[in-house]
Design a protein around this motif. Sequence first.
Motif, PDB file in Angstrom:
ATOM      1  N   THR A 248     -81.663  13.376   3.466  1.00  0.00           N
ATOM      2  CA  THR A 248     -80.494  14.049   2.896  1.00  0.00           C
ATOM      3  C   THR A 248     -79.951  13.277   1.699  1.00  0.00           C
ATOM      4  O   THR A 248     -79.613  13.860   0.663  1.00  0.00           O
TER       5      THR A 248
ATOM      6  N   THR B 196     -82.299  13.767  -1.281  1.00  0.00           N
ATOM      7  CA  THR B 196     -82.174  15.095  -1.886  1.00  0.00           C
ATOM      8  C   THR B 196     -80.880  15.229  -2.677  1.00  0.00           C
ATOM      9  O   THR B 196     -80.846  15.871  -3.735  1.00  0.00           O
ATOM     10  N   ASN B 197     -79.816  14.617  -2.175  1.00  0.00           N
ATOM     11  CA  ASN B 197     -78.495  14.778  -2.792  1.00  0.00           C
ATOM     12  C   ASN B 197     -78.184  13.732  -3.854  1.00  0.00           C
ATOM     13  O   ASN B 197     -77.065  13.698  -4.372  1.00  0.00           O
TER      14      ASN B 197
END
Length: 258
Positions: A48, A51-52
């Motif tokens: 996460t 991706t962010n």
Amino acid sequence: MQVNKRPYGYEEQTMFAIMAQILLIGFGLVNTGWTQTDFFPEETQLKTAFTNTPIEVCGRVVDQNGFPIENCIVCLTCGVATSTRADGTFILSNAIRSNQLLTVTALGFYPEIIPVELYLPTNRLAVELPPIILWPSNGNVIRFLFGGDTAFARRMLDPLERAARNEFPIENPDALISVSNPLPGTLRVVSYVKPFFLYVDYPIINFESVVTLDPSTPHWEKDYVYFTLPGSLPAIKTLNIDYVGLGNNHVYDYLESG
């Protein structure tokens, strides 16, 4: 002799009830209200975060003499785009952390396409590219592109190599190219390199493969033999190839019949 069976006790009944409940849950017949358990929370957290966490790409566009070029359009595959300043510099913010193609276009110049490695750790917040040189499209420069060792061969049709060398590949939904309908998959394969071919004056490839529907006669002395399905060939036309070379060490992979 008659044997009296012991009636099921509490333990057996409880076990059967649990098994029945598991089966009902498995078939979706019982709504438990449970949420899916994440057995690897740390890995999920890292994915996460990766991706962010966007990455920045910066660089400078110049002509063949090293002078900056203003108002060039600079674009990544993910769609992030900008234009160059008066000094030729540019900054692309919020880019996705995946390896991409960077396309640079400017009026009066040949477009330039550059592979950019952006699949990097999150502690790398920016990537600075070396100067990008654009050449004028005034007719004084001719650009060639040579695509060597071109083939849409067995690994694209049969990635698990289930078929023998002298057998037709088995249909595999995970293969890059479908055996029964090869053209759509082949078009997807060439789409990744198509921009390189369209932005030059004279593209050339060396087609290093036999074209056949009958791979039953592989060369007995060769460890690696390649063949391409005829249905893949129309994809080559989409690259606007000017010349195809056939003189290579795979032209005889399937002997005379190939």
